[in-house]
Design a protein around this motif. Structure first.
Motif, PDB file in Angstrom:
ATOM      1  N   GLU A  37      30.769  28.229  -0.730  1.00 28.22           N
ATOM      2  CA  GLU A  37      30.032  27.858  -1.935  1.00 28.22           C
ATOM      3  C   GLU A  37      29.970  29.032  -2.897  1.00 28.22           C
ATOM      4  O   GLU A  37      29.993  30.189  -2.482  1.00 28.22           O
ATOM      5  N   ARG A  38      29.889  28.697  -4.158  1.00 31.22           N
ATOM      6  CA  ARG A  38      29.759  29.729  -5.193  1.00 31.22           C
ATOM      7  C   ARG A  38      28.429  30.445  -5.001  1.00 31.22           C
ATOM      8  O   ARG A  38      27.435  29.843  -4.613  1.00 31.22           O
ATOM      9  N   THR A  39      28.427  31.733  -5.246  1.00 23.98           N
ATOM     10  CA  THR A  39      27.190  32.502  -5.187  1.00 23.98           C
ATOM     11  C   THR A  39      26.509  32.352  -6.530  1.00 23.98           C
ATOM     12  O   THR A  39      27.065  32.761  -7.555  1.00 23.98           O
ATOM     13  N   LEU A  40      25.335  31.744  -6.533  1.00 27.02           N
ATOM     14  CA  LEU A  40      24.610  31.540  -7.788  1.00 27.02           C
ATOM     15  C   LEU A  40      23.842  32.810  -8.168  1.00 27.02           C
ATOM     16  O   LEU A  40      23.938  33.288  -9.294  1.00 27.02           O
ATOM     17  N   THR A  41      23.083  33.352  -7.227  1.00 26.00           N
ATOM     18  CA  THR A  41      22.312  34.580  -7.439  1.00 26.00           C
ATOM     19  C   THR A  41      22.205  35.321  -6.112  1.00 26.00           C
ATOM     20  O   THR A  41      22.451  34.733  -5.061  1.00 26.00           O
ATOM     21  N   THR A  42      21.801  36.587  -6.177  1.00 29.26           N
ATOM     22  CA  THR A  42      21.616  37.329  -4.933  1.00 29.26           C
ATOM     23  C   THR A  42      20.272  37.026  -4.296  1.00 29.26           C
ATOM     24  O   THR A  42      20.102  37.177  -3.101  1.00 29.26           O
ATOM     25  N   VAL A  43      19.297  36.607  -5.108  1.00 29.25           N
ATOM     26  CA  VAL A  43      17.989  36.196  -4.583  1.00 29.25           C
ATOM     27  C   VAL A  43      17.796  34.730  -4.953  1.00 29.25           C
ATOM     28  O   VAL A  43      18.332  34.276  -5.959  1.00 29.25           O
ATOM     29  N   PRO A  44      17.051  33.965  -4.151  1.00 29.10           N
ATOM     30  CA  PRO A  44      16.841  32.552  -4.500  1.00 29.10           C
ATOM     31  C   PRO A  44      16.284  32.403  -5.923  1.00 29.10           C
ATOM     32  O   PRO A  44      15.368  33.124  -6.317  1.00 29.10           O
ATOM     33  N   ALA A  45      16.882  31.495  -6.673  1.00 35.04           N
ATOM     34  CA  ALA A  45      16.454  31.263  -8.054  1.00 35.04           C
ATOM     35  C   ALA A  45      15.055  30.653  -8.073  1.00 35.04           C
ATOM     36  O   ALA A  45      14.752  29.763  -7.280  1.00 35.04           O
ATOM     37  N   GLU A  46      14.210  31.152  -8.976  1.00 34.79           N
ATOM     38  CA  GLU A  46      12.863  30.584  -9.119  1.00 34.79           C
ATOM     39  C   GLU A  46      12.953  29.131  -9.570  1.00 34.79           C
ATOM     40  O   GLU A  46      12.198  28.290  -9.130  1.00 34.79           O
ATOM     41  N   ASP A  47      13.887  28.855 -10.470  1.00 28.86           N
ATOM     42  CA  ASP A  47      14.090  27.505 -10.996  1.00 28.86           C
ATOM     43  C   ASP A  47      15.578  27.163 -10.823  1.00 28.86           C
ATOM     44  O   ASP A  47      16.411  27.497 -11.672  1.00 28.86           O
ATOM     45  N   PHE A  48      15.904  26.509  -9.691  1.00 31.49           N
ATOM     46  CA  PHE A  48      17.300  26.210  -9.383  1.00 31.49           C
ATOM     47  C   PHE A  48      17.949  25.370 -10.482  1.00 31.49           C
ATOM     48  O   PHE A  48      19.088  25.623 -10.868  1.00 31.49           O
ATOM     49  N   THR A  49      17.240  24.374 -10.991  1.00 32.89           N
ATOM     50  CA  THR A  49      17.810  23.491 -12.012  1.00 32.89           C
ATOM     51  C   THR A  49      18.212  24.286 -13.246  1.00 32.89           C
ATOM     52  O   THR A  49      19.307  24.118 -13.781  1.00 32.89           O
ATOM     53  N   LEU A  50      17.339  25.185 -13.694  1.00 31.15           N
ATOM     54  CA  LEU A  50      17.657  26.034 -14.843  1.00 31.15           C
ATOM     55  C   LEU A  50      18.851  26.939 -14.521  1.00 31.15           C
ATOM     56  O   LEU A  50      19.776  27.061 -15.319  1.00 31.15           O
ATOM     57  N   ALA A  51      18.846  27.538 -13.344  1.00 29.44           N
ATOM     58  CA  ALA A  51      19.906  28.476 -12.962  1.00 29.44           C
ATOM     59  C   ALA A  51      21.271  27.785 -12.908  1.00 29.44           C
ATOM     60  O   ALA A  51      22.263  28.322 -13.419  1.00 29.44           O
ATOM     61  N   ILE A  52      21.339  26.614 -12.310  1.00 21.53           N
ATOM     62  CA  ILE A  52      22.620  25.917 -12.171  1.00 21.53           C
ATOM     63  C   ILE A  52      23.080  25.340 -13.516  1.00 21.53           C
ATOM     64  O   ILE A  52      24.268  25.356 -13.843  1.00 21.53           O
ATOM     65  N   THR A  53      22.132  24.866 -14.326  1.00 21.21           N
ATOM     66  CA  THR A  53      22.469  24.330 -15.648  1.00 21.21           C
ATOM     67  C   THR A  53      23.090  25.413 -16.516  1.00 21.21           C
ATOM     68  O   THR A  53      24.103  25.187 -17.190  1.00 21.21           O
ATOM     69  N   LYS A  54      22.516  26.606 -16.488  1.00 20.61           N
ATOM     70  CA  LYS A  54      22.988  27.722 -17.325  1.00 20.61           C
ATOM     71  C   LYS A  54      24.445  28.089 -17.006  1.00 20.61           C
ATOM     72  O   LYS A  54      25.236  28.295 -17.922  1.00 20.61           O
ATOM     73  N   VAL A  55      24.805  28.156 -15.719  1.00 21.26           N
ATOM     74  CA  VAL A  55      26.186  28.536 -15.391  1.00 21.26           C
ATOM     75  C   VAL A  55      27.184  27.440 -15.762  1.00 21.26           C
ATOM     76  O   VAL A  55      28.342  27.736 -16.059  1.00 21.26           O
TER      77      VAL A  55
END
Length: 185
Positions: free
Chosen positions: A77-95
């Motif tokens: 799987e793609r690495t989204l962040t090194t620490v769990p995102a506080e707001d996954f929906t925002l984090a995944i939408t941005k990329v």
């Protein structure tokens, strides 16, 4: 013709250990359905992301055809962040909105896509004219599909089931067809 069966892993029990996170009870039940759906597809080989949940989802078909699963890092799987995102929906939408953007320590869509597509080309070369199951993950699977056909985008990713199976048929390295194999039990 070469057919690649991309299998998004079944439901897993959440743990912070990305590599070792196992399937849940529901995930194991759905993995049996994955095996049943692939039994009549003439599968020649099974490869997988190194993540346990991806391996566990496709090990039934590997056992059925009596082949070892080849682990391929490029399908993790793609690495989204090194620490769990506080707001996954925002984090995944941005990329997905900006293919060059990455969170700290994470991979942009372009970087992850390049990795996944390179592994896909290697499989197409190694298994030309054969049927290969690829145990993988939702984001990297859709990024690979998106490289070959832009209609596989963020909204497509959001529509995926867990597990899900897409058969991509290639002539050489040209994608000529996509068929959904998964049917919700």
């Amino acid at each position: 013709m070469t057919s690649l069966y991309f299998v998004r892993h079944a439901h897993s029990t959440y743990t912070p250990d990305e590599l070792g996170r196992p399937l849940s009870e529901k995930g194991f039940a759905d993995a049996k359905t994955v095996t049943e759906l692939l039994m009549n597809e003439g599968i020649d080989a099974v490869v997988s992301s190194p993540y346990k949940r991806a391996v566990q989802t496709v090990e039934g078909i590997a056992n059925y055809i009596n082949k070892e699963i080849e682990i391929i890092e490029g399908f993790k799987e793609r690495t989204l962040t090194t620490v769990p995102a506080e707001d996954f929906t925002l984090a995944i939408t941005k990329v997905w909105e900006d293919y060059d953007f990455s969170w700290e320590g994470g991979e942009s869509n372009h970087v992850a896509q390049k990795r996944g597509v390179a592994s896909t080309y290697e499989i197409l070369d190694q298994y030309r004219g054969r049927n290969v199951v690829i145990g993988t993950h939702g984001n990297i699977m859709v990024l690979i599909m998106n490289f070959f056909d832009k209609k596989y985008d963020f909204s497509f990713w959001k529509s995926l089931d867990m597990p899900d199976i897409y058969k991509l048929t290639f002539e050489g390295t040209e994608l000529i067809g996509v068929t959904r194999v998964w049917v919700k039990p």
